[in-house]
Each structure stands twice: as structure tokens, then as C-alpha cells.
Design a protein around this motif. Structure first.
Motif, PDB file in Angstrom:
ATOM      1  N   PRO A   1       0.836  -1.202   0.000  1.00  0.00           N
ATOM      2  CA  PRO A   1       0.000   0.000   0.000  1.00  0.00           C
ATOM      3  C   PRO A   1       0.876   1.260   0.000  1.00  0.00           C
ATOM      4  CG  PRO A   1      -0.773  -1.573   1.638  1.00  0.00           C
ATOM      5  CD  PRO A   1       0.550  -2.076   1.140  1.00  0.00           C
ATOM      6  N   ALA A   2       0.424   2.307  -0.657  1.00  0.00           N
ATOM      7  CA  ALA A   2       1.194   3.548  -0.786  1.00  0.00           C
ATOM      8  C   ALA A   2       1.563   4.163   0.562  1.00  0.00           C
ATOM      9  CB  ALA A   2       0.415   4.555  -1.631  1.00  0.00           C
ATOM     10  N   SER A   3       0.742   3.958   1.593  1.00  0.00           N
ATOM     11  CA  SER A   3       1.020   4.527   2.916  1.00  0.00           C
ATOM     12  C   SER A   3       2.303   3.987   3.539  1.00  0.00           C
ATOM     13  CB  SER A   3      -0.131   4.254   3.886  1.00  0.00           C
ATOM     14  OG  SER A   3      -1.283   4.929   3.468  1.00  0.00           O
ATOM     15  N   LEU A   4       2.779   2.846   3.067  1.00  0.00           N
ATOM     16  CA  LEU A   4       4.033   2.308   3.603  1.00  0.00           C
ATOM     17  C   LEU A   4       5.233   3.069   3.060  1.00  0.00           C
ATOM     18  CD1 LEU A   4       3.549  -1.572   3.621  1.00  0.00           C
ATOM     19  CD2 LEU A   4       3.194   0.060   5.456  1.00  0.00           C
ATOM     20  N   THR A   5       5.057   3.833   2.022  1.00  0.00           N
ATOM     21  CA  THR A   5       6.099   4.575   1.312  1.00  0.00           C
ATOM     22  C   THR A   5       7.163   3.617   0.784  1.00  0.00           C
ATOM     23  OG1 THR A   5       7.405   5.136   3.278  1.00  0.00           O
ATOM     24  CG2 THR A   5       5.674   6.691   2.639  1.00  0.00           C
ATOM     25  N   ALA A   6       8.133   4.148   0.086  1.00  0.00           N
ATOM     26  CA  ALA A   6       9.143   3.322  -0.573  1.00  0.00           C
ATOM     27  C   ALA A   6      10.230   2.890   0.407  1.00  0.00           C
ATOM     28  CB  ALA A   6       9.757   4.084  -1.730  1.00  0.00           C
ATOM     29  N   GLY A   7      10.766   1.738   0.165  1.00  0.00           N
ATOM     30  CA  GLY A   7      11.859   1.221   0.976  1.00  0.00           C
ATOM     31  C   GLY A   7      11.758  -0.280   1.095  1.00  0.00           C
ATOM     32  N   PRO A   8      12.767  -0.917   1.668  1.00  0.00           N
ATOM     33  CA  PRO A   8      12.722  -2.375   1.818  1.00  0.00           C
ATOM     34  C   PRO A   8      11.524  -2.784   2.671  1.00  0.00           C
ATOM     35  CG  PRO A   8      14.876  -1.494   2.451  1.00  0.00           C
ATOM     36  CD  PRO A   8      13.977  -0.337   2.218  1.00  0.00           C
ATOM     37  N   THR A   9      10.721  -3.682   2.133  1.00  0.00           N
ATOM     38  CA  THR A   9       9.499  -4.121   2.812  1.00  0.00           C
ATOM     39  C   THR A   9       9.517  -5.643   2.918  1.00  0.00           C
ATOM     40  OG1 THR A   9       8.349  -2.220   1.881  1.00  0.00           O
ATOM     41  CG2 THR A   9       6.981  -3.956   2.784  1.00  0.00           C
ATOM     42  N   PHE A  10       9.151  -6.134   4.102  1.00  0.00           N
ATOM     43  CA  PHE A  10       9.203  -7.560   4.398  1.00  0.00           C
ATOM     44  C   PHE A  10       7.800  -8.096   4.656  1.00  0.00           C
ATOM     45  CE2 PHE A  10      13.199  -5.647   5.324  1.00  0.00           C
ATOM     46  CZ  PHE A  10      14.149  -6.583   4.963  1.00  0.00           C
TER      47      PHE A  10
ATOM     48  N   MET B   1       1.652  -9.625   7.742  1.00  0.00           N
ATOM     49  CA  MET B   1       2.138  -8.258   7.948  1.00  0.00           C
ATOM     50  C   MET B   1       3.164  -7.907   6.880  1.00  0.00           C
ATOM     51  SD  MET B   1       4.333  -6.656  11.151  1.00  0.00           S
ATOM     52  CE  MET B   1       5.799  -7.654  10.874  1.00  0.00           C
ATOM     53  N   LEU B   2       3.003  -6.722   6.305  1.00  0.00           N
ATOM     54  CA  LEU B   2       4.032  -6.090   5.481  1.00  0.00           C
ATOM     55  C   LEU B   2       4.666  -5.013   6.354  1.00  0.00           C
ATOM     56  CD1 LEU B   2       2.275  -5.475   2.037  1.00  0.00           C
ATOM     57  CD2 LEU B   2       4.215  -6.989   2.465  1.00  0.00           C
ATOM     58  N   ARG B   3       5.965  -5.082   6.565  1.00  0.00           N
ATOM     59  CA  ARG B   3       6.650  -4.093   7.410  1.00  0.00           C
ATOM     60  C   ARG B   3       7.777  -3.466   6.615  1.00  0.00           C
ATOM     61  NH1 ARG B   3       5.969  -1.471  12.090  1.00  0.00           N
ATOM     62  NH2 ARG B   3       5.487  -3.344  13.268  1.00  0.00           N
TER      63      ARG B   3
ATOM     64  N   ARG C   1      11.185  -1.335   6.517  1.00  0.00           N
ATOM     65  CA  ARG C   1      12.306  -1.127   7.432  1.00  0.00           C
ATOM     66  C   ARG C   1      13.241  -0.081   6.843  1.00  0.00           C
ATOM     67  NH1 ARG C   1      12.138  -4.025  11.773  1.00  0.00           N
ATOM     68  NH2 ARG C   1      14.245  -3.463  12.324  1.00  0.00           N
ATOM     69  N   ASP C   2      13.754   0.762   7.723  1.00  0.00           N
ATOM     70  CA  ASP C   2      14.768   1.748   7.364  1.00  0.00           C
ATOM     71  C   ASP C   2      16.015   1.397   8.171  1.00  0.00           C
ATOM     72  OD1 ASP C   2      13.021   3.263   5.689  1.00  0.00           O
ATOM     73  OD2 ASP C   2      12.096   4.081   7.493  1.00  0.00           O
ATOM     74  N   GLY C   3      16.878   0.563   7.574  1.00  0.00           N
ATOM     75  CA  GLY C   3      18.031   0.068   8.318  1.00  0.00           C
ATOM     76  C   GLY C   3      17.559  -0.838   9.431  1.00  0.00           C
ATOM     77  N   ASP C   4      17.943  -0.525  10.666  1.00  0.00           N
ATOM     78  CA  ASP C   4      17.508  -1.351  11.789  1.00  0.00           C
ATOM     79  C   ASP C   4      16.244  -0.808  12.453  1.00  0.00           C
ATOM     80  OD1 ASP C   4      18.620   0.897  12.941  1.00  0.00           O
ATOM     81  OD2 ASP C   4      19.806  -0.195  14.429  1.00  0.00           O
ATOM     82  N   LYS C   5      15.665   0.232  11.863  1.00  0.00           N
ATOM     83  CA  LYS C   5      14.468   0.865  12.418  1.00  0.00           C
ATOM     84  C   LYS C   5      13.214   0.390  11.682  1.00  0.00           C
ATOM     85  CE  LYS C   5      12.379   5.336  13.242  1.00  0.00           C
ATOM     86  NZ  LYS C   5      12.277   6.685  12.734  1.00  0.00           N
ATOM     87  N   ALA C   6      12.211  -0.055  12.455  1.00  0.00           N
ATOM     88  CA  ALA C   6      10.940  -0.485  11.865  1.00  0.00           C
ATOM     89  C   ALA C   6      10.144   0.723  11.394  1.00  0.00           C
ATOM     90  CB  ALA C   6      10.139  -1.287  12.880  1.00  0.00           C
ATOM     91  N   GLY C   7       9.608   0.626  10.198  1.00  0.00           N
ATOM     92  CA  GLY C   7       8.767   1.681   9.650  1.00  0.00           C
ATOM     93  C   GLY C   7       7.304   1.309   9.775  1.00  0.00           C
ATOM     94  N   PRO C   8       6.445   1.956   9.005  1.00  0.00           N
ATOM     95  CA  PRO C   8       5.016   1.647   9.050  1.00  0.00           C
ATOM     96  C   PRO C   8       4.759   0.200   8.640  1.00  0.00           C
ATOM     97  CG  PRO C   8       5.478   3.374   7.431  1.00  0.00           C
ATOM     98  CD  PRO C   8       6.769   2.985   8.043  1.00  0.00           C
ATOM     99  N   ALA C   9       3.601  -0.320   9.048  1.00  0.00           N
ATOM    100  CA  ALA C   9       3.257  -1.708   8.744  1.00  0.00           C
ATOM    101  C   ALA C   9       1.812  -1.823   8.288  1.00  0.00           C
ATOM    102  CB  ALA C   9       3.477  -2.589   9.975  1.00  0.00           C
ATOM    103  N   PHE C  10       1.572  -2.806   7.435  1.00  0.00           N
ATOM    104  CA  PHE C  10       0.230  -3.201   7.019  1.00  0.00           C
ATOM    105  C   PHE C  10      -0.062  -4.529   7.693  1.00  0.00           C
ATOM    106  CE2 PHE C  10      -2.017  -6.194   4.157  1.00  0.00           C
ATOM    107  CZ  PHE C  10      -3.268  -5.600   4.139  1.00  0.00           C
ATOM    108  N   PHE C  11      -1.189  -4.619   8.392  1.00  0.00           N
ATOM    109  CA  PHE C  11      -1.687  -5.863   8.958  1.00  0.00           C
ATOM    110  C   PHE C  11      -3.008  -6.143   8.273  1.00  0.00           C
ATOM    111  CE2 PHE C  11       0.987  -4.096  12.226  1.00  0.00           C
ATOM    112  CZ  PHE C  11       1.674  -5.194  12.718  1.00  0.00           C
TER     113      PHE C  11
END
Length: 172
Positions: free
Chosen positions: A52-61, A76-78, A80-90
Motif C-alpha cells: 500500500p502507498a502509505s508504507l512509502t518506498a523502501g525495503p518491505t518484508f 504483515m508487510l513491514r 524497514r529503514d536500516g535497523d528501524k521499523a517503519g510503518p506496517a500493514f496488517f
């Protein structure tokens, strides 16, 4: 032009038509429709999905089932920005495309169905859709909790179980 030349092309159509039809069907299945967004891939599992667009661009797991190489079912789609967790889709995915769930952002939740490339972007959301989104998201958070519990990661398992309880409270 002779009749033989005119009709000789007609006999070729049955051979070309299945090829054209197969190409059209494959291109519809292989790529996302424009409103679905761009395809991404989990860097570890190589499972494909549309984030989803709300997760913005970046490595997603993706944590959840991967059927035929695509994220499927609750999970869950999460980002990550390096070792920091970003927004998530559940929520729930089908053939790599989000169906319904929530986006957990720093300033709150976006809940609802997936449309126009994002979750909960509808101007006038259906109240039942919102309730269903939180219920499915709670189920997804429990699935993530169980995964971490199976890996003997008690801290993460507890975190996602608490999140599941918080998501359930949103439906009251």
C-alpha cells in the motif's frame, strides 16, 4: 489480388488467435492493474506483493504465507529503514495484492479495503468495512506473534499479541 491470396491469410488467424489470447491473459495475470501499484519483493523470502502507498518506498518484508511466489492470506508487510521499523500493514493479501486491513502509522491507523493503491483511502468509508479491517488486522497480528513465539523470540511475540488486543479494541 487473387482469391487465394485473400483467403490464405484467413487460415493463419486460427493459429495466431490463441497466441494473442494467451499473451493478453498472461499480461493481465503477471502484472498489477494500474490502481494496484508497483510490485515489490521481500528481500529474504523473495515473496512478491504490492505494498500500500502509505508504507512509502523502501525495503518491505512480508510475514505470512507465500503461495505461488505471492503474499497470500493474513500477515504483515513491514517497511524497514536500516535497523528501524517503519510503518506496517496488517491484513489479508490475495495473489500478492492487499484486500483489507490497517496501516499502522506513527500518528494512528488507516483502515479499510485496498483501492487506488492504498488502504482506507476512501472518502466515505463503510463502517462495517472499517470494523472488518480491524478484525482481520488483529488476526494477522496474532499470526505474526505466533511466528515469533515459534522462533523463541518472546519479546516480539508479546509485542504483536498486545498489538492484536489493541486492534480488537478499535472495533468496540
Amino acid at each position: 489480388m487473387t482469391a487465394g491470396r485473400v483467403f490464405s491469410g484467413v487460415w493463419r488467424l486460427p493459429l495466431v488467435a490463441p497466441f494473442v489470447l494467451a499473451t493478453i491473459l498472461y499480461s493481465r495475470h503477471a502484472g498489477a492493474a494500474p490502481e494496484d501499484g508497483e510490485w515489490s519483493q521481500d528481500p529474504g523470502s523473495h515473496c512478491s506483493f504490492v505494498a500500500p502507498a502509505s508504507l512509502t518506498a523502501g525495503p518491505t518484508f512480508w510475514i505470512g504465507a507465500c503461495v505461488d511466489g505471492k503474499a497470500s492470506g493474513e500477515g504483515m508487510l513491514r517497511r524497514r529503514d536500516g535497523d528501524k521499523a517503519g510503518p506496517a500493514f496488517f491484513g489479508r493479501m490475495k495473489d500478492g495484492i492487499p484486500e483489507i486491513g490497517i496501516i499502522d502509522l506513527a500518528d494512528g491507523y488507516r483502515a479499510g479495503s485496498f483501492s487506488d493503491g492504498d488502504i482506507g483511502g476512501q472518502a466515505d468509508p463503510d463502517p462495517q468495512d472499517r470494523i472488518d479491517a480491524f478484525r482481520i488486522a488483529a488476526k494477522a497480528a496474532r499470526l505474526v506473534s505466533a511466528k515469533y513465539a515459534a522462533e523463541k523470540n518472546a519479546g516480539s511475540a508479546r509485542h504483536y499479541e498486545e498489538l492484536a488486543q489493541t486492534l480488537e479494541q478499535q472495533t468496540d
